[in-house]
Design a protein around this motif. Structure first.
Motif, PDB file in Angstrom:
ATOM      1  N   PRO A 193      14.414  17.558 -39.383  1.00 47.45           N
ATOM      2  CA  PRO A 193      15.417  17.695 -38.308  1.00 47.45           C
ATOM      3  C   PRO A 193      16.638  18.476 -38.784  1.00 47.45           C
ATOM      4  O   PRO A 193      17.117  18.290 -39.908  1.00 47.45           O
ATOM      5  N   ALA A 194      17.160  19.347 -37.941  1.00 44.44           N
ATOM      6  CA  ALA A 194      18.211  20.294 -38.322  1.00 44.44           C
ATOM      7  C   ALA A 194      19.453  19.622 -38.889  1.00 44.44           C
ATOM      8  O   ALA A 194      20.142  20.186 -39.737  1.00 44.44           O
ATOM      9  N   ASP A 195      19.775  18.410 -38.400  1.00 42.80           N
ATOM     10  CA  ASP A 195      20.999  17.755 -38.851  1.00 42.80           C
ATOM     11  C   ASP A 195      20.756  16.775 -39.995  1.00 42.80           C
ATOM     12  O   ASP A 195      21.665  16.039 -40.382  1.00 42.80           O
ATOM     13  N   ALA A 196      19.544  16.763 -40.563  1.00 38.23           N
ATOM     14  CA  ALA A 196      19.226  15.778 -41.610  1.00 38.23           C
ATOM     15  C   ALA A 196      19.947  16.077 -42.923  1.00 38.23           C
ATOM     16  O   ALA A 196      20.520  15.183 -43.544  1.00 38.23           O
ATOM     17  N   PHE A 197      19.896  17.332 -43.357  1.00 41.50           N
ATOM     18  CA  PHE A 197      20.494  17.696 -44.644  1.00 41.50           C
ATOM     19  C   PHE A 197      21.291  19.004 -44.523  1.00 41.50           C
ATOM     20  O   PHE A 197      20.975  19.995 -45.174  1.00 41.50           O
ATOM     21  N   PRO A 198      22.331  19.019 -43.690  1.00 44.23           N
ATOM     22  CA  PRO A 198      23.061  20.274 -43.467  1.00 44.23           C
ATOM     23  C   PRO A 198      23.711  20.825 -44.734  1.00 44.23           C
ATOM     24  O   PRO A 198      23.755  22.044 -44.936  1.00 44.23           O
ATOM     25  N   ASN A 199      24.218  19.972 -45.598  1.00 43.93           N
ATOM     26  CA  ASN A 199      24.874  20.445 -46.822  1.00 43.93           C
ATOM     27  C   ASN A 199      23.853  20.862 -47.880  1.00 43.93           C
ATOM     28  O   ASN A 199      24.031  21.868 -48.574  1.00 43.93           O
ATOM     29  N   MET A 200      22.798  20.078 -48.010  1.00 43.42           N
ATOM     30  CA  MET A 200      21.780  20.392 -49.008  1.00 43.42           C
ATOM     31  C   MET A 200      21.131  21.741 -48.738  1.00 43.42           C
ATOM     32  O   MET A 200      20.771  22.476 -49.667  1.00 43.42           O
ATOM     33  N   LEU A 201      20.999  22.095 -47.464  1.00 44.14           N
ATOM     34  CA  LEU A 201      20.378  23.370 -47.113  1.00 44.14           C
ATOM     35  C   LEU A 201      21.229  24.567 -47.523  1.00 44.14           C
ATOM     36  O   LEU A 201      20.712  25.660 -47.725  1.00 44.14           O
ATOM     37  N   LEU A 202      22.542  24.359 -47.658  1.00 50.53           N
ATOM     38  CA  LEU A 202      23.448  25.465 -47.930  1.00 50.53           C
ATOM     39  C   LEU A 202      23.908  25.544 -49.388  1.00 50.53           C
ATOM     40  O   LEU A 202      24.524  26.535 -49.781  1.00 50.53           O
ATOM     41  N   MET A 203      23.614  24.545 -50.194  1.00 50.41           N
ATOM     42  CA  MET A 203      24.181  24.493 -51.539  1.00 50.41           C
ATOM     43  C   MET A 203      23.441  25.351 -52.560  1.00 50.41           C
ATOM     44  O   MET A 203      23.954  25.611 -53.650  1.00 50.41           O
ATOM     45  N   GLY A 204      22.262  25.840 -52.212  1.00 43.65           N
ATOM     46  CA  GLY A 204      21.457  26.582 -53.172  1.00 43.65           C
ATOM     47  C   GLY A 204      22.154  27.795 -53.774  1.00 43.65           C
ATOM     48  O   GLY A 204      21.949  28.120 -54.948  1.00 43.65           O
ATOM     49  N   GLU A 205      23.009  28.441 -52.991  1.00 46.48           N
ATOM     50  CA  GLU A 205      23.687  29.655 -53.474  1.00 46.48           C
ATOM     51  C   GLU A 205      24.623  29.375 -54.648  1.00 46.48           C
ATOM     52  O   GLU A 205      24.988  30.279 -55.396  1.00 46.48           O
ATOM     53  N   PHE A 206      24.995  28.113 -54.826  1.00 47.78           N
ATOM     54  CA  PHE A 206      25.931  27.771 -55.900  1.00 47.78           C
ATOM     55  C   PHE A 206      25.224  27.441 -57.214  1.00 47.78           C
ATOM     56  O   PHE A 206      25.880  27.250 -58.230  1.00 47.78           O
ATOM     57  N   PHE A 207      23.904  27.357 -57.189  1.00 45.83           N
ATOM     58  CA  PHE A 207      23.161  26.995 -58.397  1.00 45.83           C
ATOM     59  C   PHE A 207      22.321  28.176 -58.853  1.00 45.83           C
ATOM     60  O   PHE A 207      21.126  28.272 -58.589  1.00 45.83           O
ATOM     61  N   THR A 208      22.991  29.097 -59.529  1.00 43.13           N
ATOM     62  CA  THR A 208      22.334  30.271 -60.065  1.00 43.13           C
ATOM     63  C   THR A 208      22.778  30.461 -61.508  1.00 43.13           C
ATOM     64  O   THR A 208      23.703  29.785 -61.997  1.00 43.13           O
ATOM     65  N   GLU A 209      22.134  31.385 -62.193  1.00 42.81           N
ATOM     66  CA  GLU A 209      22.524  31.682 -63.566  1.00 42.81           C
ATOM     67  C   GLU A 209      23.966  32.178 -63.633  1.00 42.81           C
ATOM     68  O   GLU A 209      24.702  31.898 -64.582  1.00 42.81           O
ATOM     69  N   GLU A 210      24.391  32.889 -62.589  1.00 45.73           N
ATOM     70  CA  GLU A 210      25.728  33.466 -62.568  1.00 45.73           C
ATOM     71  C   GLU A 210      26.823  32.396 -62.448  1.00 45.73           C
ATOM     72  O   GLU A 210      27.963  32.620 -62.866  1.00 45.73           O
ATOM     73  N   THR A 211      26.484  31.250 -61.868  1.00 51.07           N
ATOM     74  CA  THR A 211      27.504  30.217 -61.668  1.00 51.07           C
ATOM     75  C   THR A 211      27.504  29.172 -62.786  1.00 51.07           C
ATOM     76  O   THR A 211      28.270  28.205 -62.716  1.00 51.07           O
ATOM     77  N   ALA A 212      26.677  29.344 -63.793  1.00 50.09           N
ATOM     78  CA  ALA A 212      26.556  28.327 -64.841  1.00 50.09           C
ATOM     79  C   ALA A 212      27.890  28.046 -65.528  1.00 50.09           C
ATOM     80  O   ALA A 212      28.303  26.887 -65.678  1.00 50.09           O
ATOM     81  N   ALA A 213      28.585  29.094 -65.953  1.00 51.78           N
ATOM     82  CA  ALA A 213      29.865  28.912 -66.640  1.00 51.78           C
ATOM     83  C   ALA A 213      30.899  28.298 -65.700  1.00 51.78           C
ATOM     84  O   ALA A 213      31.704  27.450 -66.118  1.00 51.78           O
ATOM     85  N   GLU A 214      30.875  28.695 -64.446  1.00 53.28           N
ATOM     86  CA  GLU A 214      31.822  28.162 -63.465  1.00 53.28           C
ATOM     87  C   GLU A 214      31.576  26.672 -63.245  1.00 53.28           C
ATOM     88  O   GLU A 214      32.523  25.877 -63.121  1.00 53.28           O
ATOM     89  N   ARG A 215      30.306  26.276 -63.209  1.00 50.90           N
ATOM     90  CA  ARG A 215      29.977  24.863 -63.018  1.00 50.90           C
ATOM     91  C   ARG A 215      30.420  24.028 -64.212  1.00 50.90           C
ATOM     92  O   ARG A 215      30.908  22.908 -64.062  1.00 50.90           O
ATOM     93  N   LEU A 216      30.249  24.576 -65.418  1.00 47.62           N
ATOM     94  CA  LEU A 216      30.702  23.871 -66.614  1.00 47.62           C
ATOM     95  C   LEU A 216      32.218  23.700 -66.586  1.00 47.62           C
ATOM     96  O   LEU A 216      32.740  22.605 -66.848  1.00 47.62           O
ATOM     97  N   GLU A 217      32.935  24.759 -66.263  1.00 54.36           N
ATOM     98  CA  GLU A 217      34.398  24.724 -66.205  1.00 54.36           C
ATOM     99  C   GLU A 217      34.863  23.701 -65.175  1.00 54.36           C
ATOM    100  O   GLU A 217      35.789  22.912 -65.434  1.00 54.36           O
TER     101      GLU A 217
END
Length: 235
Positions: A193-217
């Motif tokens: 259902p469209a409203d089941a996981f609205p945030n989980m569906l959009l968070m993928g862009e933040f978990f990439t190799e490029e964001t690794a250092a930013e996530r650690l910081e």
């Protein structure tokens, strides 16, 4: 008189003398095996084979595989600088120390897994690193108990982060497999259902190799912000 051999005969080739067996050589060899063949290949028998000796001869220098693992980690951490606590920038020093530990583990293939398997390392370099971290946290206003808990949490995070980063750096994690699994997960969640996981569906862009250092910081900043709140309560 001594008669020289005929010119068509080769003089017997002398075998190069093996370096004297030592704890340093055993640890160096174990690290080389770890880098080339992986964690599971590092056994006393395999190290002895590489050194062209019997496993029993290693026990004069290393008690067992557990001690060998600690000595390997100790060798990797041995060259890291130990900061002198500065109360004016203790939080930045904590981040620098954690970052240096992570970089050292990631730079040596497999050592992060070794570190993860050691509950409480007690060799010189590890002890000096632990003491340095406690001193920094106490300079930030924590008492010894609070600093001990915070230091333990930071150590666990550093090892976990280095473990994952090592997998990407040295090819232990298959990027294609991860990408395919990510697509499957996204397709699965979109089928719900469209409203089941609205945030989980959009968070993928933040978990990439490029964001690794930013996530650690970010994680360290959030953690240290909490440390400062606790320290303020002590005053």
């Amino acid at each position: 008189m001594t008669v020289p051999p005929p010119p068509w005969r080769r003089a017997p080739r002398r075998r190069a003398a093996k370096p004297a067996l030592s704890q340093e050589l055993v640890v160096k060899t174990a690290l080389e095996i770890l880098a080339k063949e992986g964690f599971d290949a590092v056994t006393m028998r395999r190290v002895a084979q590489e050194l062209e000796t019997g496993p029993a001869s290693l026990y004069a220098h290393v008690s067992n595989k557990d001690e060998l693992a600690e000595l390997m980690l100790d060798a990797v951490l041995g060259d890291l600088p130990l900061p002198e606590p500065d109360p004016a920038r203790w939080d930045e020093q904590v981040k620098e120390l954690v970052g240096a530990q992570i970089r050292a583990m990631v730079a040596h293939p497999g050592i992060a897994r070794v570190a993860w398997n050691i509950a409480v390392p007690v060799n010189p370099s590890s002890l000096h690193q632990g003491e340095a971290m406690l001193a920094l946290l106490r300079a930030g206003g924590l008492d010894l108990k609070q600093a001990s808990f915070a230091g333990d949490a930071l150590s666990l995070y550093a090892k976990a982060y280095a473990y994952e980063a090592s997998g990407w750096t040295w090819g232990e994690i298959d990027a294609d497999d991860v990408s395919e699994r990510g697509k499957q997960m996204l397709a699965y969640m979109r089928s719900l259902p469209a409203d089941a996981f609205p945030n989980m569906l959009l968070m993928g862009e933040f978990f990439t190799e490029e964001t690794a250092a930013e996530r650690l910081e970010f994680a360290l900043d959030v953690f240290l912000a909490g440390v400062k709140v606790v320290a303020a309560r002590n005053t």
